[in-house]
Scaffold this motif. Structure first.
Motif: not given
Length: 581
Positions: A103-105, A209-210, A215-216, A221-222
């Protein structure tokens, strides 16, 4: 293993409530009765249970320190600091690392991941891992599925200018590590409404939460929910509340659009083109991910889970499958050796627990062996191996007994321990083993209850064969996903007979393929009883017997109903335990 059968029929009031609910939801009274047993009493509650909604997930900012964790992550990204995602080497840890890293990448490139080597570093945060982080310029470590007890290690990291955000679900000690933020729903001061997230689940809440803070869209995330389903199933956390929602939608993702790494494992397992269930994860997918950390290095599992190319993924999955085959060979040999020791030790016979160790056993497999012995002897079990004077291993428990508390009662003898109610990892000096064995066994003897010393079949409902059909099978599918807290319903039918065609099957003639008829109808039901060939002679004697079973779909004849028999006994034995549960 002889099972105790527990059955408590619905009271007249609950039967009436089931009939009323059945009318409202348009389902059979059997299905409505199962919902009533699960505390689902209204039409709206049934609809929420059948279709849990992602927009009803708990606000992640209700978790202690979540705002602090998000602020620190934002600061790290704003200052272009190097970030390390660090996790345990089991399924929960590897899927958690893969989820957070992937996700962060998408938004940040100065990020790496790290899985400790089980043999060299042991469980949790290691100084070797911290040293590697310092050498590579890491300023923030996000640790997943471990870290809650790493007081000294995180203090050591702090001295080197490295901050920690802990995402864990194991029981904390009184003193917690000096991390910037500790995300753990089992904190004593926890304000989070759901206590049973797995490590990957805590990592997901952090990313939720991030995303919310930045505003993502949640839709980003799904695609990662398949990791949540795998970790929930493999880590055996309760499949209820928020876990049910994550598992429900995670399974949907796993079936419709799995990540490349999981897709490769699915192909290697031979599960392509079939509807995957939590059982497929527990028995097929999870062990292969685990095998990497057990036999070699868990980082290879994460390499696979974050892979973007299918051909490369299939190559990695093939290697991990080979590790799993090696693991099965080692596991089998160690279990045989452990059984021989138990049978030899007369001193173990009268005790309610088992503590074994051997210097030749492989560290990565002792947890599996402990689980096997627990299932076989139905006693809390500790299995240890010894390397350079240090004993390390795993404890496993029986239903209802808290093995964490049992291990904790011996904490002065331990170098380290951690876990939860049914599974604990522990380390001690070799010379402490005899005293640990004595005190652990004494604690179990004094605290285990009689009903926790025998395996039970908790029966949901009594049926006649004429009530079992494709409609009921399809209704029962809506109770999934299954796991602790939401087990597959068990049914009992009394006074059944062999239709004349039942037979013993299997490579070692260990199973029974059944064709049965009950005494109240002319309906013939097919069934399979795994590992119960000892009952074949009685079945063929033309005498009646009672069966306990789950209702399944025949995987070879799609749509056909089949009973999976969990218990068989002569009808004349009755069910003395009928009023207990």
């Amino acid at each position: 293993m002889q099972f105790k059968w527990n059955y408590e029929p619905l009271t007249p009031d609950r039967q009436q409530a089931a009939r009323e609910l059945a009318d409202k939801i348009g389902m059979s009274p059997v299905m409505a009765g199962l919902l009533i047993q699960r505390g689902i009493k209204t039409e709206s509650a049934a609809k929420r249970f059948f279709r849990p909604m992602l927009n009803e997930l708990i606000d992640p900012f209700l978790m202690n320190d979540m705002d602090v964790a998000v602020d620190r992550l934002n600061d790290a990204m704003g200052r272009k600091e190097r970030i390390m995602v660090y996790g345990d080497y089991d399924v929960d840890g590897c899927t958690a690392v893969a989820l957070v890293y992937k996700f962060l990448q998408q938004f940040y490139s100065n990020i790496d991941y790290y899985i400790p080597n089980r043999e060299e570093e042991g469980y949790g945060v290691s100084k070797k891992g911290i040293d590697y982080a310092a050498e590579t310029g890491v300023k923030l470590i996000i640790v997943l599925d471990c870290g809650i007890k790493a007081v000294e290690e995180i203090a050591y990291a702090k001295e080197q200018g490295i901050d920690f955000i802990i995402c864990d679900h194991h029981v904390p000690d009184e003193v917690m590590p000096p991390a910037v933020a500790i995300l753990n729903p089992k904190r004593e001061d926890s304000t989070y409404p759901f206590k049973h997230l797995c490590g990957c689940g805590v990592g997901f809440k952090f990313m939720q939460a991030f995303a919310k803070n930045n505003g993502i869209p949640f839709s980003r995330l799904i695609p990662l929910l398949d990791f949540c389903a795998v970790s929930i199933a493999a880590d055996l956390v309760p499949v209820e509340g928020e876990n049910r929602t994550l598992a429900f939608h995670g399974l949907k993702q796993l079936n419709q659009a799995p990540s490349i790494g999981l897709k490769a494992i699915i192909e290697i397992c031979g599960l392509t083109n079939r509807e995957l269930t939590m059982s497929d994860i527990v028995f097929k997918i999870g062990p292969r991910i685990n095998a990497s950390g057990r036999m070699m290095n868990g980082r290879e599992a994460v390499d696979l889970l974050v892979e973007r190319d299918l051909q490369r993924g299939l190559t990695l999955a093939t290697r991990i499958n080979e590790y799993n085959e090696q693991r099965k060979d080692v596991d089998k040999q160690m279990t045989v050796e452990a059984n021989e020791i138990v049978e030899r030790l007369e001193s173990q016979q009268h005790l309610q627990s088992i503590v074994l160790y051997d210097e030749g056993w492989k560290k990565g497999v002792v947890g599996i062996v402990a689980s096997r012995l627990t299932e076989l002897y139905f006693r809390p079990t500790v299995v240890l191996t010894v390397i350079d004077g240090m004993a390390s291993g795993s404890a496993r428990s029986v239903a209802g007994f808290d093995v964490y508390d049992a291990v904790k009662s011996c904490r002065d003898l331990l170098e380290n321990f951690g876990g939860h109610t049914y599974a604990v990892g522990l380390t001690m000096r070799q010379e402490n083993i005899p005293e640990f064995r004595r005190r652990f066994q004494e604690y179990v003897d004094n605290h285990i209850l009689p009903e926790q010393t025998q395996q039970t079949l908790d029966i949901d409902m009594e049926l006649d064969f004429q009530q079992i059909n494709k409609r009921l099978l399809n209704e029962l599918k809506r109770l999934a996903p299954h796991g602790p807290g939401n087990s597959k319903p068990l049914f009992i039918t009394r006074n059944v007979f062999d239709y004349g065609t039942s037979k013993v099957v299997g490579r070692h003639q260990e199973h029974i393929k059944l064709e049965l008829v009950d005494s109240k109808s002319a309906v013939v039901m097919n069934g399979i009883a795994f590992g119960q060939s000892a009952a074949a002679r009685y079945i063929k004697s033309k005498r009646s017997f009672d069966i306990v079973y789950t209702i399944e779909e025949n995987t070879y004849k799609r749509g056909e109903v089949q009973l999976q028999i969990e218990g068989i006994r002569p009808s004349e034995e009755g069910v003395e335990e009928e009023k207990t549960i």
